[in-house]
Each structure stands twice: as structure tokens, then as C-alpha cells.
Enzyme design. Sequence first.
Site, PDB file in Angstrom:
ATOM      1  N   GLY A 253       9.450  -2.103  21.414  1.00 34.17           N
ATOM      2  CA  GLY A 253       8.394  -1.246  21.935  1.00 34.17           C
ATOM      3  C   GLY A 253       8.896   0.174  22.115  1.00 34.17           C
ATOM      4  O   GLY A 253       9.855   0.414  22.855  1.00 34.17           O
TER       5      GLY A 253
ATOM      6  N   GLY B 151       7.067   2.750  23.318  1.00 34.10           N
ATOM      7  CA  GLY B 151       6.134   3.483  24.165  1.00 34.10           C
ATOM      8  C   GLY B 151       6.940   4.301  25.165  1.00 34.10           C
ATOM      9  O   GLY B 151       8.098   4.656  24.924  1.00 34.10           O
ATOM     10  N   PHE B 152       6.328   4.565  26.327  1.00 32.32           N
ATOM     11  CA  PHE B 152       7.006   5.414  27.312  1.00 32.32           C
ATOM     12  C   PHE B 152       8.305   4.774  27.807  1.00 32.32           C
ATOM     13  O   PHE B 152       9.325   5.443  27.927  1.00 32.32           O
ATOM     14  CB  PHE B 152       6.069   5.679  28.498  1.00 32.32           C
ATOM     15  CG  PHE B 152       4.994   6.665  28.174  1.00 32.32           C
ATOM     16  CD1 PHE B 152       5.282   8.007  28.055  1.00 32.32           C
ATOM     17  CD2 PHE B 152       3.687   6.251  27.967  1.00 32.32           C
ATOM     18  CE1 PHE B 152       4.298   8.932  27.735  1.00 32.32           C
ATOM     19  CE2 PHE B 152       2.687   7.165  27.654  1.00 32.32           C
ATOM     20  CZ  PHE B 152       2.998   8.512  27.537  1.00 32.32           C
ATOM     21  N   GLY B 153       8.260   3.472  28.095  1.00 33.26           N
ATOM     22  CA  GLY B 153       9.454   2.808  28.621  1.00 33.26           C
ATOM     23  C   GLY B 153      10.548   2.674  27.581  1.00 33.26           C
ATOM     24  O   GLY B 153      11.709   3.035  27.814  1.00 33.26           O
TER      25      GLY B 153
ATOM     26  N   VAL C  75       7.110  -7.930  16.419  1.00 33.58           N
ATOM     27  CA  VAL C  75       7.903  -9.034  16.971  1.00 33.58           C
ATOM     28  C   VAL C  75       6.973 -10.207  17.266  1.00 33.58           C
ATOM     29  O   VAL C  75       5.881 -10.022  17.806  1.00 33.58           O
ATOM     30  CB  VAL C  75       8.632  -8.564  18.250  1.00 33.58           C
ATOM     31  CG1 VAL C  75       9.243  -9.740  18.988  1.00 33.58           C
ATOM     32  CG2 VAL C  75       9.696  -7.530  17.887  1.00 33.58           C
TER      33      VAL C  75
ATOM     34  N   GLU D  62     -12.326   8.932  32.745  1.00 33.61           N
ATOM     35  CA  GLU D  62     -12.071  10.088  31.886  1.00 33.61           C
ATOM     36  C   GLU D  62     -13.008  10.120  30.679  1.00 33.61           C
ATOM     37  O   GLU D  62     -13.388  11.193  30.214  1.00 33.61           O
ATOM     38  CB  GLU D  62     -10.603  10.088  31.438  1.00 33.61           C
ATOM     39  CG  GLU D  62      -9.694  10.459  32.602  1.00 33.61           C
ATOM     40  CD  GLU D  62      -8.217  10.479  32.249  1.00 33.61           C
ATOM     41  OE1 GLU D  62      -7.481  11.235  32.892  1.00 33.61           O
ATOM     42  OE2 GLU D  62      -7.805   9.742  31.342  1.00 33.61           O
TER      43      GLU D  62
ATOM     44  N   ASP E 248       4.551  -1.658  31.516  1.00 39.62           N
ATOM     45  CA  ASP E 248       3.325  -2.430  31.775  1.00 39.62           C
ATOM     46  C   ASP E 248       3.522  -3.932  31.617  1.00 39.62           C
ATOM     47  O   ASP E 248       2.671  -4.716  32.045  1.00 39.62           O
ATOM     48  CB  ASP E 248       2.216  -1.999  30.797  1.00 39.62           C
ATOM     49  CG  ASP E 248       1.608  -0.655  31.164  1.00 39.62           C
ATOM     50  OD1 ASP E 248       2.055  -0.043  32.152  1.00 39.62           O
ATOM     51  OD2 ASP E 248       0.680  -0.219  30.459  1.00 39.62           O
TER      52      ASP E 248
ATOM     53  N   ALA F 155       2.528   5.799  32.948  1.00 38.06           N
ATOM     54  CA  ALA F 155       3.611   6.345  32.129  1.00 38.06           C
ATOM     55  C   ALA F 155       4.855   6.689  32.964  1.00 38.06           C
ATOM     56  O   ALA F 155       5.974   6.311  32.578  1.00 38.06           O
ATOM     57  CB  ALA F 155       3.110   7.572  31.379  1.00 38.06           C
TER      58      ALA F 155
HETATM   59  C1  LIG Z   1      -6.469   5.244  27.364  1.00 44.31           C
HETATM   60  C2  LIG Z   1      -5.300   5.244  28.319  1.00 44.31           C
HETATM   61  C3  LIG Z   1      -5.145   6.297  29.205  1.00 44.31           C
HETATM   62  C4  LIG Z   1      -4.056   6.306  30.075  1.00 44.31           C
HETATM   63  N1  LIG Z   1      -3.924   7.376  30.928  1.00 44.31           N
HETATM   64  C5  LIG Z   1      -2.820   7.450  31.696  1.00 44.31           C
HETATM   65  C6  LIG Z   1      -2.592   8.605  32.503  1.00 44.31           C
HETATM   66  O1  LIG Z   1      -3.399   9.534  32.531  1.00 44.31           O
HETATM   67  N2  LIG Z   1      -1.435   8.659  33.235  1.00 44.31           N
HETATM   68  C7  LIG Z   1      -0.510   7.637  33.210  1.00 44.31           C
HETATM   69  O2  LIG Z   1       0.532   7.750  33.857  1.00 44.31           O
HETATM   70  N3  LIG Z   1      -0.720   6.531  32.484  1.00 44.31           N
HETATM   71  C8  LIG Z   1      -1.828   6.412  31.718  1.00 44.31           C
HETATM   72  N4  LIG Z   1      -2.041   5.301  30.949  1.00 44.31           N
HETATM   73  C9  LIG Z   1      -1.103   4.159  31.086  1.00 44.31           C
HETATM   74  C10 LIG Z   1       0.181   4.412  30.320  1.00 44.31           C
HETATM   75  O3  LIG Z   1      -0.098   4.880  29.011  1.00 44.31           O
HETATM   76  C11 LIG Z   1       0.961   3.105  30.282  1.00 44.31           C
HETATM   77  O4  LIG Z   1       1.219   2.694  31.609  1.00 44.31           O
HETATM   78  C12 LIG Z   1       2.278   3.281  29.550  1.00 44.31           C
HETATM   79  O5  LIG Z   1       2.022   3.611  28.199  1.00 44.31           O
HETATM   80  C13 LIG Z   1       3.117   2.021  29.639  1.00 44.31           C
HETATM   81  O6  LIG Z   1       4.306   2.227  28.923  1.00 44.31           O
HETATM   82  P1  LIG Z   1       5.020   0.996  28.224  1.00 44.31           P
HETATM   83  O7  LIG Z   1       6.282   1.535  27.648  1.00 44.31           O
HETATM   84  O8  LIG Z   1       5.096  -0.153  29.154  1.00 44.31           O
HETATM   85  O9  LIG Z   1       4.030   0.533  27.055  1.00 44.31           O
HETATM   86  P2  LIG Z   1       3.349   1.347  25.899  1.00 44.31           P
HETATM   87  O10 LIG Z   1       3.489   2.807  26.104  1.00 44.31           O
HETATM   88  O11 LIG Z   1       1.993   0.771  25.759  1.00 44.31           O
HETATM   89  O12 LIG Z   1       4.217   0.980  24.612  1.00 44.31           O
HETATM   90  C14 LIG Z   1       4.271  -0.316  24.099  1.00 44.31           C
HETATM   91  C15 LIG Z   1       4.786  -0.222  22.668  1.00 44.31           C
HETATM   92  O13 LIG Z   1       5.095  -1.535  22.239  1.00 44.31           O
HETATM   93  C16 LIG Z   1       4.653  -1.708  20.902  1.00 44.31           C
HETATM   94  N5  LIG Z   1       4.422  -3.135  20.705  1.00 44.31           N
HETATM   95  C17 LIG Z   1       3.556  -3.923  21.389  1.00 44.31           C
HETATM   96  N6  LIG Z   1       3.645  -5.181  20.943  1.00 44.31           N
HETATM   97  C18 LIG Z   1       4.582  -5.192  19.963  1.00 44.31           C
HETATM   98  C19 LIG Z   1       5.110  -6.205  19.130  1.00 44.31           C
HETATM   99  N7  LIG Z   1       4.703  -7.471  19.198  1.00 44.31           N
HETATM  100  N8  LIG Z   1       6.070  -5.864  18.237  1.00 44.31           N
HETATM  101  C20 LIG Z   1       6.496  -4.574  18.137  1.00 44.31           C
HETATM  102  N9  LIG Z   1       6.022  -3.582  18.908  1.00 44.31           N
HETATM  103  C21 LIG Z   1       5.079  -3.891  19.822  1.00 44.31           C
HETATM  104  C22 LIG Z   1       3.394  -0.854  20.833  1.00 44.31           C
HETATM  105  O14 LIG Z   1       3.108  -0.485  19.493  1.00 44.31           O
HETATM  106  C23 LIG Z   1       3.757   0.341  21.710  1.00 44.31           C
HETATM  107  O15 LIG Z   1       4.340   1.395  20.964  1.00 44.31           O
HETATM  108  C24 LIG Z   1      -3.119   5.253  30.064  1.00 44.31           C
HETATM  109  C25 LIG Z   1      -3.275   4.185  29.167  1.00 44.31           C
HETATM  110  C26 LIG Z   1      -4.354   4.192  28.300  1.00 44.31           C
HETATM  111  C27 LIG Z   1      -4.510   3.052  27.323  1.00 44.31           C
END
Ligand SMILES: Cc1cc2nc3c(=O)[nH]c(=O)nc-3n(C[C@H](O)[C@H](O)[C@H](O)COP(=O)(O)OP(=O)(O)OC[C@H]3O[C@@H](n4cnc5c(N)ncnc54)[C@H](O)[C@@H]3O)c2cc1C
Length: 361
Positions: free
Chosen positions: A12, A14-16, A80, A171, A300, A314
Site C-alpha cells: 500500500g 497511500g499516506f501510511g 496482493v 464536502e 485505516d 491522513a
Molecule cells: C474522498 C475522501 C476524502 C478524504 N478527506 C480527508 C481529509 O480531508 N483529511 C484527512 O485527513 N483524511 C481524509 N480522508 C481519509 C484519508 O485519505 C485516509 O485516512 C488515508 O488515505 C488513509 O491512509 P492509508 O495509508 O491507511 O490508506 P490509503 O491512503 O487509502 O492507501 C492504501 C493504498 O493501498 C493500496 N491497496 C489497497 N489494497 C491493495 C492490495 N490488495 N494490493 C496492493 N495495494 C493495495 C491502494 O491502492 C492505496 O494506494 C479522505 C478519504 C476519502 C476517500
Amino acid sequence: MLDTLAKVVIIGAGFGGMEAAKSLKRAPAAVTVIDRQNHHCFQPLLYQVATAALSPADIAWPIRHILRKQNNATVLMAEVCGIDTSKRLVQVDSVTIPYDYLVLATGATHSYFGHDEWADVAPGLKRIEDATRIRRHILIAFERAELTNDPAERARLLTFAIVGGGATGVEMPGAISEVGRQSLAMDFRRIDPTAARIVLIEAGPRIMPTLPENLSDYVQRTLAKKGVEVMTSTRVMSCDTRGVALENGRLDAATIIWAAGVVASPAARWLGAKPDRAGRVKVAADLSVPGHPEIFVIGDTAVVTDQPGIPGTAPAAKQMGRYVGRLIAARVDGKDTPPPFRYHHLGELATIGRHAEARQA
Ligand SMILES: Cc1cc2nc3c(=O)[nH]c(=O)nc-3n(C[C@H](O)[C@H](O)[C@H](O)COP(=O)(O)OP(=O)(O)OC[C@H]3O[C@@H](n4cnc5c(N)ncnc54)[C@H](O)[C@@H]3O)c2cc1C
């Protein structure tokens, strides 16, 4: 050279996950970042893409490009589908990838509360593809409304229903209202885009329930000034191609956007761990999975057992990613590991269209 180093696999980007990878920059480790997308998406601005205020390229960057200067990092685009914790292998398609340390950062997705069939008619907003699909839907609704001679159908086409009054739900309507009232206001001849009906439906007694009551009142008043109708204490019973069935009545709407619930990625299933009610993996104070000091779950997808109130945002995901990156870096370098993870709340901010925000420090 990389072959002899500790293998850290991060699933993943994403942010984390990105923050974990960057924190391992100077560690004597071979870092592999796996994501099913080739880009890192700035999800907080997805609603701007969904309402045509930004283009996808404004909020998505290639993961390879972000990590291009980090020589110990390799990026793989793959989905994955499982983990063998006894053999320490990650399963992607027909290939397995070995690890010494594993970081799971696969985020969350929409939850339709057991009604996944609604996803076709009520898309949620999580990926770039969702945003472009919603954008197409909104713009085509205005086009079809211009074409039809049937007043009831025109009203339905110009009705936009957003289900769920949390941060994302709040939003979207402000931004859709600006599409009608500003971006498209002068573009049509037979319809008045400024008269579009935008309805935010929330099952609970108030929108933005995580904010104090005065702020959630402020959000509701601001939405009202933008012409958005807010229905609280109103449960959606079902969604179909013509609109939504409510507990007491029906709303005909050509566009339905789902922002009512999220569920964590299936990481708990991959690990054979018992998830919490939101599908998250329960992790210890150092964000590791109990019984597996080499596996960490963040963002998340995780719930920290001794800090259950950490929000799915995030900043929380980034703080967890940074912590785990530093912890693994210390371990592979034979240094002291950091004290248990502590979340620092930086406040909350919701943008309700242009020139309006709700902020809590
Ligand atoms: C529309 C929207 C608006 C938001 N607005 C805000 C805001 O204003 N402020 C704020 O703080 N937070 C906001 N959030 C929440 C924030 O984006 C999430 O809390 C944050 O992205 C979580 O980070 P993460 O690293 O856990 O997961 P994510 O950032 O979701 O990253 C997960 C990654 O894992 C990858 N992945 C998933 N499953 C698989 C797999 N099986 N195999 C390979 N890769 C995989 C995905 O492609 C993705 O790149 C918002 C979320 C959304 C959807």
C-alpha cells in the site's frame, strides 16, 4: 548488495505506506513497496476531481517517481491477494515475495452495509476512477436534463443525492452546488443549472457528528446558504437507478453518491486475525500484530488496541507510517527501538465549497 539486507515489504502506497517507505531511506534494508495502482492518490481532494475543479493529474503522482531517489526502495505494481505468515511470503498474482518485516497499509473502502449491489447506482469516492466516473455522471445529468421535454424527468436529472453526512459527504454537495451555480451557470439554454437540487441525507441526528454541535450546526447553515437541502435522521433503505427509497418516502435522483460507511481492506483475513467491527486489524502499542513482531499494520486498516479513538485520517496514517519506518530502521540497524506509538491530534478541517471551512483545533 540488496540481497544480503533485511527485506522490508510495504503493501500500500497511500499516506501510511509512503511515509513508512521514506522513513526507511537510510536504513540498511531492501524496501519493496507494492501497490495495485501505479500512483499515490491525495484522497482529500478527490471530490474536486469528481466535480471537475481539478484534473486527476493534479492529485495523483507516480509512486516510482516519488521514490526514484531512494536507492534502497523498489516499487512493484501488483494486487496482493494473500500472506503466508509462517513462510513469510506475500502472494501477488502467481508470484510470491519474501519478507523479514511486513507493513500492511492497504487502507479502507466503501461499505454498503451488506448491500454491495448498490455500488453500481451509488458509487463511492475512493480512487481516481471513482472520481472520474462521478464527474462524468454529474456532467451527463445536466446534458440529459437539457435534452428532455419531460418536466418530471428533468427534475430527477437535476437532483443529486449524497448519502452520508461525514466529512466526505459534506464536502461533495458544496462542490456540486458550485458546479451548477458557477461553472455551468451560463452554459445551458433550456435548463437553469443554478436550480439543481442537491440533497444530503444523514441517518443520524446531525451531520459531521465528530465535530462539536456548534460546528456541525455551522456546516449545516453554510450548506443551506449554498442551496443544499440537509435531511438528518433519515435512513436510506435502498438505492436504484431512479433514486433512493427513504424510511419515509422516496427521492427521485439521477445521481447518487455514497459516502455513508467505510470498511478496512481485507488485511485481517490475509493474517487470519479477528478484525474489529470496521474490519480493522487490532495492533499492539508498537503497531505490530500480536504474536508477529515482524508484521505491522497502519493507517485505516489498523485499530490500536490501547488508543481506539485514532481517526481514519491522513495525518494519523502518516504518523503511524513514520513510526513503523523508524522502528524497523532501528531494529535492522541494531539500535534501540522507539517508545510505544502515540497519536498527536492536529485538529479537523472540512471544506464546504469555496470560501467556507469548518475547523477544529
Ligand atoms: C474522498 C475522501 C476524502 C478524504 N478527506 C480527508 C481529509 O480531508 N483529511 C484527512 O485527513 N483524511 C481524509 N480522508 C481519509 C484519508 O485519505 C485516509 O485516512 C488515508 O488515505 C488513509 O491512509 P492509508 O495509508 O491507511 O490508506 P490509503 O491512503 O487509502 O492507501 C492504501 C493504498 O493501498 C493500496 N491497496 C489497497 N489494497 C491493495 C492490495 N490488495 N494490493 C496492493 N495495494 C493495495 C491502494 O491502492 C492505496 O494506494 C479522505 C478519504 C476519502 C476517500
